[in-house]
Scaffold this active site. Sequence first.
Site, PDB file in Angstrom:
ATOM      1  N   ARG A  15       1.276  -0.849  -0.171  1.00  0.00           N
ATOM      2  CA  ARG A  15       0.124   0.148   0.434  1.00  0.00           C
ATOM      3  C   ARG A  15       0.822   1.787   0.135  1.00  0.00           C
ATOM      4  O   ARG A  15       0.328   2.700   0.071  1.00  0.00           O
ATOM      5  CB  ARG A  15      -1.298   0.073   0.885  1.00  0.00           C
ATOM      6  N   ALA A 422      42.632  44.427  -6.002  1.00  0.00           N
ATOM      7  CA  ALA A 422      41.508  43.830  -6.967  1.00  0.00           C
ATOM      8  C   ALA A 422      41.274  44.338  -8.708  1.00  0.00           C
ATOM      9  O   ALA A 422      42.106  44.349  -9.376  1.00  0.00           O
ATOM     10  CB  ALA A 422      40.484  45.298  -7.530  1.00  0.00           C
TER      11      ALA A 422
END
Length: 466
Positions: A15, A422
């Site tokens: 089930r 950067a």
Amino acid sequence: MKRMAVVLAAGQGKRMKSKLYKVLHPVCGKPMVGHVLDTVKATGCQRNIVVVGHGAESVQAYLGDSVEYVLQETQLGTGHAVMQAKDILGGEEGTLIVACGDTPLVKPETLAELMVLHEKRGAAATVLTAVMDNPAGLGRIIRTEDGALLKIVEQKDCTPEEDAIREINTGIYCFDNAKLFAALQQVTNQNAQGEYYLTDVIGILREQGELVLAFQTEDAAESIGVNDRLALSEAESQMRLRINRRHMLNGVTIIDPASTYIEADVTIGTDTVIYPGSVLKGKTAIGEGCTIGPSSEIEDSAISDGAKIKHSVLSGAEVGARTSVGPFAYLRPGSVLGEDVKIGDFVEIKKATIGDGSKVSHLSYVGDAVVGKNVNVGCGAITVNYDGFNKSLTEIEDEAFIGSNVNLIAPVKVGKGAYVVAGSTITRTVAEGDLAIARQRQENKPGYADKIRARAKAKKSQRHPS
């Protein structure tokens, strides 16, 4: 007195409509059979036998050598299932618990009370019962006029009067081990199902003049047997409420328990606050005074005291004391953050160690890396760790500064106190105290932007003459 347990886990569970074997379906992160075995072990059972059938290999793979196994090749009922343990338990003296592997909500304290009553009274059998508002499909407890247990009748065999009874058999029993196996020899399959019911043992023992008892649990939820997805969801809901309640009683603040999901093996220290939408899974361990959420998912991770996790996902990560993560960060397996670290928004960490006091504040990826203490990693910086064939290591030593939009091409090392400008792409070692620049020199062309605009305007006029 010796205590033993037999856990019935041989049913196929049709089930459930699932490829996953029924008792392995998880409830709050742990397979149902795992919950049941934890419970029986907590009562002091020295031998624990699991009856397997369908999916035996899967169950054994999950439980390993922590239990003993017997095989029920053909499923002919609960009595037949217990009989499979006769060869290894039949000669034992003591108390035997029989429980179903699909009843994850039974509590250790309930089983302990059941066993104490059974042993104190010297009963041959004691049945755990519950009163249900809707007992459909469950075996009914039939009592004598003075309230003593007479027998258990499966619903398909009930008379209309028996069918109206609301007290049900939970499928959990205490037996005198020797008397149980002797009585099982007399069980037949003369019933609507053509099966050998364990419940028939109750009537057999009574006919032999043995003492048979019933112990009713006050919490009917403990009797939930999971046979389909509806029952699974009910068990999940009940278990989640139980887990959240336990944490709150232990000093954890859960702002909205209804929207907080905590699995069974999670541990949380006192004075930690869990905000709505948080999901805590696996072996996660959270320290004291932490703030978790809102809307964070944490799995198999260790969070130290005072840490804060907000709108983030963590899997297999370690977070040090007073460290903050998020919002919207992702810590993948192997991420180890030291104390007082800051991991900000849209940062991903993977298999990397970040030292105490370091910051990766936003829009960065750090993978396969060792980052020292008090390092600053600027916005958009990444470790380029994969060349299509191999993962390579990036090392950033203490107090280094990594500028915004820096690419660190692994394998590469940035020395202590070094500074990477950067926009640089770094492919070679940056020595301690050095400054690294790796970008093309800027060139400005006076008036060139005006020429571009004039050229574009002329082409547009040619395509669309007035």
